[in-house]
Design a protein around this motif. Structure first.
Motif, short mmCIF file in Angstrom:
data_model
loop_
_atom_site.label_atom_id
_atom_site.label_comp_id
_atom_site.label_asym_id
_atom_site.label_seq_id
_atom_site.Cartn_x
_atom_site.Cartn_y
_atom_site.Cartn_z
N GLU A 10 0.86 -1.19 0.00
CA GLU A 10 0.00 0.00 0.00
C GLU A 10 0.89 1.23 0.00
OE1 GLU A 10 -3.81 2.04 0.49
OE2 GLU A 10 -3.51 -0.10 0.27
N ASP A 11 0.69 2.12 -0.95
CA ASP A 11 1.45 3.38 -1.02
C ASP A 11 2.95 3.18 -0.92
OD1 ASP A 11 -0.94 4.81 -1.28
OD2 ASP A 11 -1.16 4.97 0.89
N SER A 12 3.49 2.26 -1.68
CA SER A 12 4.93 1.95 -1.75
C SER A 12 5.50 1.38 -0.45
CB SER A 12 5.73 3.19 -2.15
OG SER A 12 5.31 3.66 -3.40
N ILE A 13 4.65 0.93 0.44
CA ILE A 13 5.09 0.31 1.69
C ILE A 13 4.69 -1.16 1.65
CG2 ILE A 13 4.89 0.31 4.22
CD1 ILE A 13 6.09 2.88 3.22
N SER A 14 5.59 -2.03 2.10
CA SER A 14 5.29 -3.45 2.23
C SER A 14 4.90 -3.72 3.69
CB SER A 14 6.52 -4.29 1.89
OG SER A 14 6.94 -4.05 0.58
N TYR A 15 3.78 -4.38 3.86
CA TYR A 15 3.30 -4.75 5.20
C TYR A 15 3.32 -6.26 5.31
CZ TYR A 15 1.61 0.03 5.53
OH TYR A 15 1.52 1.39 5.56
N ILE A 30 9.99 -0.11 3.73
CA ILE A 30 9.90 0.64 2.47
C ILE A 30 10.57 -0.12 1.33
CG2 ILE A 30 9.65 2.92 3.52
CD1 ILE A 30 12.66 3.35 2.99
N ASP A 31 11.31 -1.18 1.68
CA ASP A 31 11.97 -2.02 0.69
C ASP A 31 11.67 -3.48 1.02
OD1 ASP A 31 13.59 -3.38 -1.06
OD2 ASP A 31 15.47 -2.50 -0.35
N LEU A 32 10.84 -4.10 0.19
CA LEU A 32 10.42 -5.47 0.43
C LEU A 32 11.58 -6.43 0.63
CD1 LEU A 32 8.22 -7.71 0.39
CD2 LEU A 32 8.49 -7.76 -2.10
N ALA A 81 -14.02 -12.23 8.62
CA ALA A 81 -13.50 -11.10 7.84
C ALA A 81 -13.37 -9.90 8.76
CB ALA A 81 -14.43 -10.77 6.68
N PHE A 82 -12.30 -9.15 8.57
CA PHE A 82 -12.07 -7.90 9.28
C PHE A 82 -11.85 -6.82 8.23
CE2 PHE A 82 -10.96 -11.20 12.17
CZ PHE A 82 -11.22 -10.72 13.45
N GLU A 83 -12.60 -5.74 8.30
CA GLU A 83 -12.37 -4.63 7.39
C GLU A 83 -11.24 -3.78 7.94
OE1 GLU A 83 -14.39 -0.60 5.57
OE2 GLU A 83 -15.67 -2.00 6.67
N ILE A 84 -10.18 -3.61 7.16
CA ILE A 84 -9.08 -2.73 7.55
C ILE A 84 -9.51 -1.31 7.20
CG2 ILE A 84 -6.68 -2.10 7.15
CD1 ILE A 84 -6.13 -5.06 6.50
N THR A 85 -9.72 -0.49 8.20
CA THR A 85 -10.21 0.88 7.97
C THR A 85 -9.08 1.90 7.88
OG1 THR A 85 -10.56 1.14 10.35
CG2 THR A 85 -12.45 0.43 9.03
N THR A 86 -7.92 1.58 8.47
CA THR A 86 -6.76 2.47 8.42
C THR A 86 -5.50 1.63 8.39
OG1 THR A 86 -7.92 4.08 9.80
CG2 THR A 86 -5.55 4.37 9.57
N ILE A 87 -4.60 1.96 7.46
CA ILE A 87 -3.29 1.30 7.46
C ILE A 87 -2.26 2.28 6.90
CG2 ILE A 87 -3.70 0.15 5.24
CD1 ILE A 87 -1.88 -2.15 6.35
N ASP A 88 -1.28 2.60 7.71
CA ASP A 88 -0.08 3.33 7.30
C ASP A 88 1.00 2.98 8.32
OD1 ASP A 88 -0.29 5.17 9.54
OD2 ASP A 88 -1.71 6.36 8.37
N THR A 89 2.15 3.58 8.23
CA THR A 89 3.25 3.18 9.11
C THR A 89 3.08 3.64 10.55
OG1 THR A 89 4.52 5.13 8.46
CG2 THR A 89 4.91 3.10 7.21
N ALA A 90 2.10 4.50 10.81
CA ALA A 90 1.89 4.98 12.18
C ALA A 90 0.60 4.46 12.80
CB ALA A 90 1.88 6.51 12.20
#
Length: 159
Positions: A10-15, A30-32, A81-90
């Motif tokens: 998501e947005d150039s980030i690997s989770y 930031i680098d897979l 099922a879980f809806e992911i409502t927010t995901i970023d590095t913080a």
């Protein structure tokens, strides 16, 4: 101590979502391909009985869904099922759908457990592959598109 890893971009980030010691943990990079993965500040994001993943993270109608096994009474009681409502590095947030998508049932392939769900949209319909368990003597493995239980209510909740 690690099971059922899933990588999501998501947005150039690997989770990386992974079960560790009965907790669903989240890492990012930031680098897979680097060794510089950081544990997310919100990790762990879930605990048993919903710590093991049950298939890929999917986007449906601009909503993101994580699928987790429920292992309450036994391994693979069902899939939620879980809806992911927010995901970023913080930040990270998800909410559980009210009912399970799949549940052990009947006397067929999922009698004793239901623990994996994967699907693709093809020609405006969803093709679904599930993994269930039935404790029997050794038999040949068999599957069919026709054996999937009805869970259209999930798609309705996604809209």
């Amino acid at each position: 101590n690690y099971t059922d890893p899933i990588i999501y971009f998501e947005d150039s980030i690997s989770y990386l979502f992974i079960e560790m010691n009965k907790q669903l943990c989240l890492f990012y990079s930031i680098d897979l391909l680097s060794n510089n993965w950081k544990e997310h500040p919100m990790s762990p994001i879930s605990e048993s009985p919903y710590s093991r993943l049950a298939g890929e993270i999917k986007k449906i109608d601009d909503k993101l869904y994580l699928f987790a096994q429920e292992s309450m009474d036994s391994y693979g009681t069902g899939v939620h099922a879980f809806e992911i409502t927010t995901i970023d590095t913080a930040t990270f947030a998800m909410k559980k759908m009210v009912e399970p998508i799949l549940w052990k049932y009947g006397n067929s392939y999922s009698k004793d457990g239901m623990h994996t769900l994967n699907f693709v949209k093809h020609n405006e319909i969803y093709l679904i592959v599930v993994d269930g368990t039935k404790k029997v003597e050794a038999t040949h493995w068999k599957w069919s598109w026709k054996n999937v239980p009805d869970f259209h209510w999930f798609w309705k909740q996604c809209n």
